[in-house]
Design an enzyme around this catalytic site. Sequence first.
Site, PDB file in Angstrom:
ATOM      1  N   LYS A 110      44.981  43.035  42.616  1.00  0.00           N
ATOM      2  CA  LYS A 110      45.940  42.869  41.517  1.00  0.00           C
ATOM      3  C   LYS A 110      47.324  43.315  41.994  1.00  0.00           C
ATOM      4  O   LYS A 110      47.796  44.402  41.694  1.00  0.00           O
ATOM      5  CB  LYS A 110      45.467  43.686  40.304  1.00  0.00           C
ATOM      6  CG  LYS A 110      45.583  42.891  39.007  1.00  0.00           C
ATOM      7  CD  LYS A 110      44.848  43.542  37.866  1.00  0.00           C
ATOM      8  CE  LYS A 110      45.279  42.947  36.551  1.00  0.00           C
ATOM      9  NZ  LYS A 110      44.859  41.559  36.340  1.00  0.00           N
ATOM     10  N   GLU A 113      40.589  30.046  39.912  1.00  0.00           N
ATOM     11  CA  GLU A 113      40.817  30.671  38.597  1.00  0.00           C
ATOM     12  C   GLU A 113      42.152  30.217  38.058  1.00  0.00           C
ATOM     13  O   GLU A 113      42.774  29.310  38.607  1.00  0.00           O
ATOM     14  CB  GLU A 113      40.728  32.201  38.716  1.00  0.00           C
ATOM     15  CG  GLU A 113      41.745  32.822  39.641  1.00  0.00           C
ATOM     16  CD  GLU A 113      41.774  34.355  39.544  1.00  0.00           C
ATOM     17  OE1 GLU A 113      41.651  34.900  38.433  1.00  0.00           O
ATOM     18  OE2 GLU A 113      41.955  34.993  40.580  1.00  0.00           O
ATOM     19  N   ARG A 154      39.108  49.100  41.277  1.00  0.00           N
ATOM     20  CA  ARG A 154      39.844  47.890  41.668  1.00  0.00           C
ATOM     21  C   ARG A 154      41.254  48.239  42.142  1.00  0.00           C
ATOM     22  O   ARG A 154      41.763  47.665  43.104  1.00  0.00           O
ATOM     23  CB  ARG A 154      39.873  46.901  40.504  1.00  0.00           C
ATOM     24  CG  ARG A 154      40.355  45.516  40.918  1.00  0.00           C
ATOM     25  CD  ARG A 154      40.133  44.499  39.818  1.00  0.00           C
ATOM     26  NE  ARG A 154      40.934  44.793  38.630  1.00  0.00           N
ATOM     27  CZ  ARG A 154      40.847  44.121  37.484  1.00  0.00           C
ATOM     28  NH1 ARG A 154      39.981  43.124  37.359  1.00  0.00           N
ATOM     29  NH2 ARG A 154      41.601  44.431  36.451  1.00  0.00           N
TER      30      ARG A 154
HETATM   31  C1  LIG Z   1      43.821  40.792  35.743  1.00  0.00           C
HETATM   32  C2  LIG Z   1      43.381  39.437  36.184  1.00  0.00           C
HETATM   33  C3  LIG Z   1      42.238  38.819  35.673  1.00  0.00           C
HETATM   34  C4  LIG Z   1      41.415  39.413  34.556  1.00  0.00           C
HETATM   35  O1  LIG Z   1      40.797  40.614  34.913  1.00  0.00           O
HETATM   36  P1  LIG Z   1      40.232  41.593  33.790  1.00  0.00           P
HETATM   37  O2  LIG Z   1      39.776  42.779  34.565  1.00  0.00           O
HETATM   38  O3  LIG Z   1      39.119  40.904  33.116  1.00  0.00           O
HETATM   39  O4  LIG Z   1      41.356  41.876  32.865  1.00  0.00           O
HETATM   40  C5  LIG Z   1      41.871  37.600  36.197  1.00  0.00           C
HETATM   41  N1  LIG Z   1      42.601  36.986  37.151  1.00  0.00           N
HETATM   42  C6  LIG Z   1      43.727  37.541  37.653  1.00  0.00           C
HETATM   43  C7  LIG Z   1      44.482  36.819  38.697  1.00  0.00           C
HETATM   44  C8  LIG Z   1      44.154  38.782  37.188  1.00  0.00           C
HETATM   45  O5  LIG Z   1      45.255  39.325  37.686  1.00  0.00           O
END
Ligand SMILES: *Cc1c(COP(=O)(O)O)cnc(C)c1O
Length: 341
Positions: free
Chosen positions: A184, A220, A82
């Site tokens: 991210k 989300e 990722r």
């Molecule tokens: C990090 C993150 C998540 C959760 O991801 P995980 O890999 O499960 O920790 C969900 N949404 C956003 C916007 C994020 O930055």
Amino acid sequence: MAKKDIDWSNLGFGYVKTDKRFVANYKNGAWDNGVITDDDKVVISECAGVLQYSQSCFEGMKAYTTENGHTVIFRPDMNASRMADSCRRLEMPVFPEDKFVEAIAETVRANEDWVPPYGSGASLYIRPYMFGSNPVIGVKPADEYQFRVFTTPVGPYFKGGAKPLTIKVSDFDRAAPHGTGHIKAGLNYAMSLHAIVTAHAEGYAENMYLDPATRTKVEETGGANFLFVTKDGKVVTPKSDSILPSITRRSLVHVAKEYLGLEVEEREVLFDEVKDFAECGLCGTAAVISPVGKIVDHGKEICLPSGMDEMGPVTKKLYETLTGIQMGRIEAPKGWIYTVD
Ligand SMILES: *Cc1c(COP(=O)(O)O)cnc(C)c1O
């Protein structure tokens, strides 16, 4: 080896400086090997790319002690890939995925005394990140980058049980169509701060973001993916190009199908459907699943049948199975648990 003298069960989620961190630098088109260092300070030009145009991305995962005493990390290869996706989208150089996993493991090993013991509910949060480090004033990608990994011990997310949250439908957008919602990047968080401060001031724990183009579909929250359960026990999770692909959510989908024999739908979820769901949870590394009890849309309340006292029964089973896998109480799918010691 001597564990730090910390009241692990009462730790919160805040930065605690640990002994060691990993640092690698990218220069003249190549990464150096990187080192473990004591130095927690970053010294960069006042004109560094990250400071001017926010060229940065990060990851988050946890190390913890299993039931049989091993120090392990949950699916770090997923974070590696990722982060590589994030780097490519931001015109940053990928830190090779195998080296990423090694750097994570090395950093955890160097901070072994900070890995909380089994049963404490605490864990060692791992934060890898990268940023443009050389001076950039005309808008373009930096030429030099730093990749760092630090760790910080964090307490149990739910102290005294997981209480369902009340969240609101946000009037702000988190991610544009064809934008950066699926990676991210720090910039996604910078622009969400006003929205979350506003929501908190109004008494809500989180924002539910809708798709910006039509404002009819669930995306989300600021930092967690949604997982819903229908009244007939199906798991439903939103699919969209602008959602961050949560590793927790993808793991829970696998658990739902392969461990619990549940039907799972990954598809667009209309906001209009939400009132008909039986359970709702937020998935992410921090909490695994936080139950949602109430969703407020401009004064209109949607109260999930699972209520405000505890997790719904399906959410609870998903939570217990995944945390059981993580802690070594339930057999993990191949490759999910990376042993550090
Ligand atoms: C990090 C993150 C998540 C959760 O991801 P995980 O890999 O499960 O920790 C969900 N949404 C956003 C916007 C994020 O930055």
